[in-house]
Design a protein around this motif. Sequence first.
Motif, PDB file in Angstrom:
ATOM      1  N   ILE A 159      44.870-112.194 -42.815  1.00  0.00           N
ATOM      2  CA  ILE A 159      45.565-111.910 -44.072  1.00  0.00           C
ATOM      3  C   ILE A 159      46.487-110.708 -43.892  1.00  0.00           C
ATOM      4  N   HIS A 160      45.998-109.675 -43.212  1.00  0.00           N
ATOM      5  CA  HIS A 160      46.826-108.486 -42.998  1.00  0.00           C
ATOM      6  C   HIS A 160      48.014-108.786 -42.092  1.00  0.00           C
ATOM      7  N   GLU A 161      47.824-109.687 -41.158  1.00  0.00           N
ATOM      8  CA  GLU A 161      48.917-110.058 -40.268  1.00  0.00           C
ATOM      9  C   GLU A 161      50.037-110.745 -41.044  1.00  0.00           C
ATOM     10  N   GLU A 162      49.671-111.411 -42.135  1.00  0.00           N
ATOM     11  CA  GLU A 162      50.648-112.150 -42.937  1.00  0.00           C
ATOM     12  C   GLU A 162      51.306-111.276 -43.996  1.00  0.00           C
ATOM     13  N   ILE A 163      50.502-110.447 -44.696  1.00  0.00           N
ATOM     14  CA  ILE A 163      51.056-109.702 -45.838  1.00  0.00           C
ATOM     15  C   ILE A 163      51.069-108.188 -45.650  1.00  0.00           C
ATOM     16  N   GLY A 164      50.562-107.710 -44.524  1.00  0.00           N
ATOM     17  CA  GLY A 164      50.590-106.275 -44.273  1.00  0.00           C
ATOM     18  C   GLY A 164      49.339-105.559 -44.767  1.00  0.00           C
ATOM     19  N   LEU A 165      49.361-104.237 -44.699  1.00  0.00           N
ATOM     20  CA  LEU A 165      48.216-103.406 -45.064  1.00  0.00           C
ATOM     21  C   LEU A 165      48.238-103.088 -46.560  1.00  0.00           C
ATOM     22  N   PHE A 166      47.339-102.219 -46.983  1.00  0.00           N
ATOM     23  CA  PHE A 166      47.274-101.804 -48.381  1.00  0.00           C
ATOM     24  C   PHE A 166      48.458-100.876 -48.689  1.00  0.00           C
ATOM     25  N   ASP A 167      48.927-100.930 -49.907  1.00  0.00           N
ATOM     26  CA  ASP A 167      50.136-100.197 -50.294  1.00  0.00           C
ATOM     27  C   ASP A 167      49.786 -98.841 -50.910  1.00  0.00           C
ATOM     28  N   PRO A 168      50.041 -97.734 -50.204  1.00  0.00           N
ATOM     29  CA  PRO A 168      49.736 -96.412 -50.766  1.00  0.00           C
ATOM     30  C   PRO A 168      50.652 -96.028 -51.920  1.00  0.00           C
ATOM     31  N   GLU A 169      51.761 -96.729 -52.078  1.00  0.00           N
ATOM     32  CA  GLU A 169      52.705 -96.392 -53.150  1.00  0.00           C
ATOM     33  C   GLU A 169      52.133 -96.681 -54.539  1.00  0.00           C
ATOM     34  N   VAL A 170      51.143 -97.580 -54.609  1.00  0.00           N
ATOM     35  CA  VAL A 170      50.529 -97.873 -55.906  1.00  0.00           C
ATOM     36  C   VAL A 170      49.171 -97.165 -56.051  1.00  0.00           C
ATOM     37  N   HIS A 171      48.756 -96.471 -55.012  1.00  0.00           N
ATOM     38  CA  HIS A 171      47.600 -95.562 -55.000  1.00  0.00           C
ATOM     39  C   HIS A 171      46.366 -96.130 -55.694  1.00  0.00           C
ATOM     40  N   ASN A 172      46.088 -95.712 -56.941  1.00  0.00           N
ATOM     41  CA  ASN A 172      44.889 -96.158 -57.658  1.00  0.00           C
ATOM     42  C   ASN A 172      44.786 -97.674 -57.760  1.00  0.00           C
ATOM     43  N   TYR A 173      45.918 -98.338 -57.731  1.00  0.00           N
ATOM     44  CA  TYR A 173      45.953 -99.785 -57.950  1.00  0.00           C
ATOM     45  C   TYR A 173      46.123-100.573 -56.655  1.00  0.00           C
ATOM     46  N   TRP A 174      45.769 -99.984 -55.521  1.00  0.00           N
ATOM     47  CA  TRP A 174      45.915-100.648 -54.217  1.00  0.00           C
ATOM     48  C   TRP A 174      45.158-101.971 -54.169  1.00  0.00           C
ATOM     49  N   ASP A 175      43.954-101.996 -54.797  1.00  0.00           N
ATOM     50  CA  ASP A 175      43.119-103.196 -54.739  1.00  0.00           C
ATOM     51  C   ASP A 175      43.688-104.316 -55.608  1.00  0.00           C
ATOM     52  N   TRP A 176      44.185-103.976 -56.774  1.00  0.00           N
ATOM     53  CA  TRP A 176      44.814-104.959 -57.661  1.00  0.00           C
ATOM     54  C   TRP A 176      46.048-105.537 -56.981  1.00  0.00           C
ATOM     55  N   ASP A 177      46.855-104.665 -56.406  1.00  0.00           N
ATOM     56  CA  ASP A 177      48.049-105.085 -55.681  1.00  0.00           C
ATOM     57  C   ASP A 177      47.681-106.019 -54.526  1.00  0.00           C
ATOM     58  N   PHE A 178      46.661-105.659 -53.773  1.00  0.00           N
ATOM     59  CA  PHE A 178      46.239-106.476 -52.630  1.00  0.00           C
ATOM     60  C   PHE A 178      45.799-107.859 -53.089  1.00  0.00           C
ATOM     61  N   PHE A 179      45.022-107.915 -54.165  1.00  0.00           N
ATOM     62  CA  PHE A 179      44.539-109.187 -54.693  1.00  0.00           C
ATOM     63  C   PHE A 179      45.716-110.090 -55.078  1.00  0.00           C
ATOM     64  N   LEU A 180      46.691-109.546 -55.794  1.00  0.00           N
ATOM     65  CA  LEU A 180      47.832-110.342 -56.227  1.00  0.00           C
ATOM     66  C   LEU A 180      48.663-110.830 -55.044  1.00  0.00           C
ATOM     67  N   ARG A 181      48.796-109.989 -54.027  1.00  0.00           N
ATOM     68  CA  ARG A 181      49.532-110.391 -52.828  1.00  0.00           C
ATOM     69  C   ARG A 181      48.789-111.492 -52.071  1.00  0.00           C
ATOM     70  N   VAL A 182      47.479-111.364 -51.974  1.00  0.00           N
ATOM     71  CA  VAL A 182      46.676-112.387 -51.296  1.00  0.00           C
ATOM     72  C   VAL A 182      46.776-113.717 -52.036  1.00  0.00           C
ATOM     73  N   ALA A 183      46.715-113.660 -53.362  1.00  0.00           N
ATOM     74  CA  ALA A 183      46.705-114.872 -54.188  1.00  0.00           C
ATOM     75  C   ALA A 183      47.972-115.708 -54.012  1.00  0.00           C
ATOM     76  N   GLU A 184      49.044-115.095 -53.580  1.00  0.00           N
ATOM     77  CA  GLU A 184      50.302-115.825 -53.403  1.00  0.00           C
ATOM     78  C   GLU A 184      50.256-116.797 -52.225  1.00  0.00           C
ATOM     79  N   LYS A 185      49.391-116.509 -51.230  1.00  0.00           N
ATOM     80  CA  LYS A 185      49.435-117.293 -50.000  1.00  0.00           C
ATOM     81  C   LYS A 185      48.089-117.816 -49.504  1.00  0.00           C
TER      82      LYS A 185
END
Length: 278
Positions: A159-185
């Motif tokens: 999954i990380h190879e496809e969409i990259g690592l966690f996004d520090p720019e959204v800080h507190n919401y890194w997990d929500w962001d990761f979930f939404l990115r994963v759900a796309e693919k």
Amino acid sequence: MKISIVITTFNRKYALAELLESIRYQTVLPYEIIIVNDCGESIEDLAEIYSDLPITIYNLVENMKHVHARNIGIKRAAGDAIMLCDDDDYLTKGHIERMANALHDADFVYSDAEIVDFMEKENIRFPVSRRLFAYEFDLKGMREFSTYVPSGSLYRREIHEEIGLFDPEVHNYWDWDFFLRVAEKFVIKRVPVASVIYAFSEAGNNQSAQLNTRREGFLKKLCKKHQLGILPAKNFFVLLAEPKMKLREAKSEIVWDGEPLFSKLVKAGERIEFNLTK
């Protein structure tokens, strides 16, 4: 399946020991446990105390904050599946095996949890309240409020190879962001068992409980990134009580006995009888 557990920690040594204790009693053990110490107090003795676990500790020389620290751990993970854990949460027995089985027909699996408020006395955490955190897997609903608890979640490394690592720019919401990115693919599955004990205090220092201007800024970044519109930065427990969230509530299997977890870090002589009414 080789499972790498990735943990970030900062000055929560006794809570971290409880997490390691919960891993020690799993029915399936991980291939490795990577702990990234984000420039906090020394935890080297935990690797000695839990020498029966495959622990590797990476000590950062400066405080990178949790998202960067977690990315460092992910980069060093050698397993073909990754399980995330927060240092103040822990897993009930059988959790890892159940999640590994669920991953057979999915790319990303997460479980329900129990939100627990702990009271600490003599380095032992005693539960004073608990509530079920279980919600139907609803992608539309996830764009309004995240019901994903990252602790104990398991996913394929690619999954990380496809969409990259966690996004520090959204800080507190890194997990929500990761979930939404994963759900796309990828295929996501919810496991309806409350096998994660999620430490959360409305009055405590858990970052999910804190509301401030900086946090609101991170939410705006998340909303812009995923085109979520304008979402309210309300208190977590206030949001859970709203009608939309009540409709998303789901049934789940309760597996925790509600007892405190005594780690090997706490000597037998330190174990105490604790009356919560006092």
